[in-house]
Enzyme design. Sequence first.
Site, PDB file in Angstrom:
ATOM      1  N   ASN A 172       0.864  -1.176   0.000  1.00  0.00           N
ATOM      2  CA  ASN A 172       0.000   0.000   0.000  1.00  0.00           C
ATOM      3  C   ASN A 172       0.903   1.229   0.000  1.00  0.00           C
ATOM      4  O   ASN A 172       1.512   1.546   1.006  1.00  0.00           O
ATOM      5  CB  ASN A 172      -0.904  -0.029   1.247  1.00  0.00           C
ATOM      6  CG  ASN A 172      -1.755   1.231   1.372  1.00  0.00           C
ATOM      7  OD1 ASN A 172      -1.777   2.069   0.464  1.00  0.00           O
ATOM      8  ND2 ASN A 172      -2.458   1.361   2.480  1.00  0.00           N
ATOM      9  N   TRP A 173       0.980   1.868  -1.144  1.00  0.00           N
ATOM     10  CA  TRP A 173       1.890   3.015  -1.273  1.00  0.00           C
ATOM     11  C   TRP A 173       1.340   4.262  -0.576  1.00  0.00           C
ATOM     12  O   TRP A 173       2.046   5.263  -0.459  1.00  0.00           O
ATOM     13  CB  TRP A 173       2.160   3.329  -2.749  1.00  0.00           C
ATOM     14  CG  TRP A 173       2.937   2.263  -3.485  1.00  0.00           C
ATOM     15  CD1 TRP A 173       3.360   1.051  -2.992  1.00  0.00           C
ATOM     16  CD2 TRP A 173       3.391   2.316  -4.843  1.00  0.00           C
ATOM     17  NE1 TRP A 173       4.041   0.349  -3.954  1.00  0.00           N
ATOM     18  CE2 TRP A 173       4.072   1.106  -5.108  1.00  0.00           C
ATOM     19  CE3 TRP A 173       3.277   3.261  -5.874  1.00  0.00           C
ATOM     20  CZ2 TRP A 173       4.639   0.815  -6.357  1.00  0.00           C
ATOM     21  CZ3 TRP A 173       3.840   2.972  -7.120  1.00  0.00           C
ATOM     22  CH2 TRP A 173       4.524   1.764  -7.344  1.00  0.00           C
ATOM     23  N   LYS A 174       0.075   4.215  -0.169  1.00  0.00           N
ATOM     24  CA  LYS A 174      -0.573   5.380   0.460  1.00  0.00           C
ATOM     25  C   LYS A 174      -0.369   6.616  -0.432  1.00  0.00           C
ATOM     26  O   LYS A 174      -0.329   6.477  -1.648  1.00  0.00           O
ATOM     27  CB  LYS A 174      -0.055   5.567   1.884  1.00  0.00           C
ATOM     28  CG  LYS A 174      -0.225   4.279   2.714  1.00  0.00           C
ATOM     29  CD  LYS A 174      -0.037   4.456   4.186  1.00  0.00           C
ATOM     30  CE  LYS A 174      -0.232   3.113   4.877  1.00  0.00           C
ATOM     31  NZ  LYS A 174      -0.162   3.189   6.341  1.00  0.00           N
TER      32      LYS A 174
ATOM     33  N   HIS B 230      -9.486   1.080   4.987  1.00  0.00           N
ATOM     34  CA  HIS B 230      -8.203   1.285   5.681  1.00  0.00           C
ATOM     35  C   HIS B 230      -8.446   2.215   6.869  1.00  0.00           C
ATOM     36  O   HIS B 230      -9.251   3.141   6.789  1.00  0.00           O
ATOM     37  CB  HIS B 230      -7.169   1.878   4.720  1.00  0.00           C
ATOM     38  CG  HIS B 230      -5.790   1.848   5.305  1.00  0.00           C
ATOM     39  ND1 HIS B 230      -5.360   2.773   6.221  1.00  0.00           N
ATOM     40  CD2 HIS B 230      -4.777   0.969   5.144  1.00  0.00           C
ATOM     41  CE1 HIS B 230      -4.121   2.463   6.589  1.00  0.00           C
ATOM     42  NE2 HIS B 230      -3.751   1.376   5.952  1.00  0.00           N
TER      43      HIS B 230
ATOM     44  N   GLU C  28      -6.894   4.630   7.955  1.00  0.00           N
ATOM     45  CA  GLU C  28      -6.696   6.057   7.663  1.00  0.00           C
ATOM     46  C   GLU C  28      -7.944   6.651   7.018  1.00  0.00           C
ATOM     47  O   GLU C  28      -8.265   7.821   7.222  1.00  0.00           O
ATOM     48  CB  GLU C  28      -5.441   6.233   6.784  1.00  0.00           C
ATOM     49  CG  GLU C  28      -4.180   5.998   7.613  1.00  0.00           C
ATOM     50  CD  GLU C  28      -3.012   5.397   6.862  1.00  0.00           C
ATOM     51  OE1 GLU C  28      -2.981   5.453   5.624  1.00  0.00           O
ATOM     52  OE2 GLU C  28      -2.116   4.845   7.542  1.00  0.00           O
TER      53      GLU C  28
ATOM     54  N   GLU D 255      -5.234  -4.932  10.554  1.00  0.00           N
ATOM     55  CA  GLU D 255      -4.216  -3.899  10.751  1.00  0.00           C
ATOM     56  C   GLU D 255      -4.494  -3.175  12.065  1.00  0.00           C
ATOM     57  O   GLU D 255      -5.300  -2.240  12.096  1.00  0.00           O
ATOM     58  CB  GLU D 255      -4.248  -2.882   9.596  1.00  0.00           C
ATOM     59  CG  GLU D 255      -3.922  -3.467   8.248  1.00  0.00           C
ATOM     60  CD  GLU D 255      -3.326  -2.423   7.312  1.00  0.00           C
ATOM     61  OE1 GLU D 255      -2.306  -2.717   6.699  1.00  0.00           O
ATOM     62  OE2 GLU D 255      -3.873  -1.291   7.217  1.00  0.00           O
TER      63      GLU D 255
ATOM     64  N   GLY E 255       2.701   2.257  10.847  1.00  0.00           N
ATOM     65  CA  GLY E 255       3.650   3.360  10.701  1.00  0.00           C
ATOM     66  C   GLY E 255       4.366   3.718  11.995  1.00  0.00           C
ATOM     67  O   GLY E 255       5.043   4.737  12.074  1.00  0.00           O
TER      68      GLY E 255
ATOM     69  N   SER F  63       3.622  -2.227  10.309  1.00  0.00           N
ATOM     70  CA  SER F  63       5.076  -2.298  10.533  1.00  0.00           C
ATOM     71  C   SER F  63       5.672  -3.658  10.162  1.00  0.00           C
ATOM     72  O   SER F  63       6.572  -4.151  10.844  1.00  0.00           O
ATOM     73  CB  SER F  63       5.416  -1.926  11.976  1.00  0.00           C
ATOM     74  OG  SER F  63       5.026  -0.587  12.246  1.00  0.00           O
TER      75      SER F  63
ATOM     76  N   GLY G 114       2.990  -1.165   4.288  1.00  0.00           N
ATOM     77  CA  GLY G 114       3.010   0.275   4.048  1.00  0.00           C
ATOM     78  C   GLY G 114       4.416   0.757   3.729  1.00  0.00           C
ATOM     79  O   GLY G 114       4.911   0.609   2.609  1.00  0.00           O
ATOM     80  N   GLY G 115       5.075   1.294   4.725  1.00  0.00           N
ATOM     81  CA  GLY G 115       6.387   1.931   4.532  1.00  0.00           C
ATOM     82  C   GLY G 115       7.390   1.075   3.770  1.00  0.00           C
ATOM     83  O   GLY G 115       8.078   1.559   2.872  1.00  0.00           O
TER      84      GLY G 115
HETATM   85  P1  13P Z   1       3.167   0.320   7.724  1.00  0.00           P
HETATM   86  O1  13P Z   1       3.676  -0.969   7.115  1.00  0.00           O
HETATM   87  O2  13P Z   1       3.879   1.522   7.254  1.00  0.00           O
HETATM   88  O3  13P Z   1       3.047   0.214   9.215  1.00  0.00           O
HETATM   89  O4  13P Z   1       1.666   0.506   7.167  1.00  0.00           O
HETATM   90  C1  13P Z   1       0.770  -0.545   7.245  1.00  0.00           C
HETATM   91  C2  13P Z   1      -0.452  -0.182   6.480  1.00  0.00           C
HETATM   92  O5  13P Z   1      -1.224   0.664   6.894  1.00  0.00           O
HETATM   93  C3  13P Z   1      -0.678  -0.864   5.192  1.00  0.00           C
HETATM   94  O6  13P Z   1      -1.960  -0.613   4.719  1.00  0.00           O
END
Ligand code: 13P
Length: 248
Positions: free
Chosen positions: A8-10, A96, A98, A167, A173, A211, A232-233
């Site tokens: 997920n590149w956000k 998600h 967010e 999640e 994050g 993470s 994510g990251g």
């Molecule tokens: P991180 O891997 O950066 O913690 O993000 C997880 C995430 O929200 C993937 O959708």
Amino acid sequence: MKKLVVGNWKMHGSRAFNAELINGLKAADLGATAPRASVAVCPPFVYLGEVAAALQGSGIAVGSQDVSVQAQGAYTGEVAGPMLSDLGVKYAIVGHSERRSYHTESDQLVADKAKAALAHGLTPIVCVGETLAEREADQTEAVVARQLQAVIDTLGGDLSRIVVAYEPVWAIGTGKTASPEQAQAVHAFLRARLTAASASAASVPLLYGGSVKPDNAAQLFAQPDIDGGLIGGAALKAADFAAIARAA
Ligand code: 13P
């Protein structure tokens, strides 16, 4: 079950950044993991077409980070399922945390988005997860059960084509990963809820997100009810994402 690893590149990237990341992923030959793991990346909407074209033939699928509940019409700013299918998009992340928190998306809206995704040939990746306060108040199971139930009720018997991602909000994050045991416990709970709802749900892939890094992925993926990850990251670094995919 075959594993699934989704990046997920956000709201990250640019045309130049994406091109470099994709080159790195192609060089890592993730298609070679295909017998054991499917791999997908979810860039921002504006880059979906370009990324899908660049990844053609690589064995890496493309997903969106959201989808409208509407199929078309006067809904300024929304992106419809048929548009995504038209671009060759395979997955749509819905719910998600967010989006739930910054865009006040309700359990029902998320469920409706999952239904819209299915209606247009997309596989919804339904995210559920508790906040730190909810975990500390011993509400983890109640929260994820409520989030999942809206999807079960809305989809009825049609659960065979969804993906669920657990999640925990406190792990996103933050560098604080749920321990493999903590994640497995919630995954087993989700698996039980799904199979109780419909026999068709027994093979729903359950992804863990929060993470996930190259050094903790293998332990997480070794748990019996963890079928892959939503990253994510670490999905923004080709070497890290490739290492996580290989760990699957
Ligand atoms: P991180 O891997 O950066 O913690 O993000 C997880 C995430 O929200 C993937 O959708």
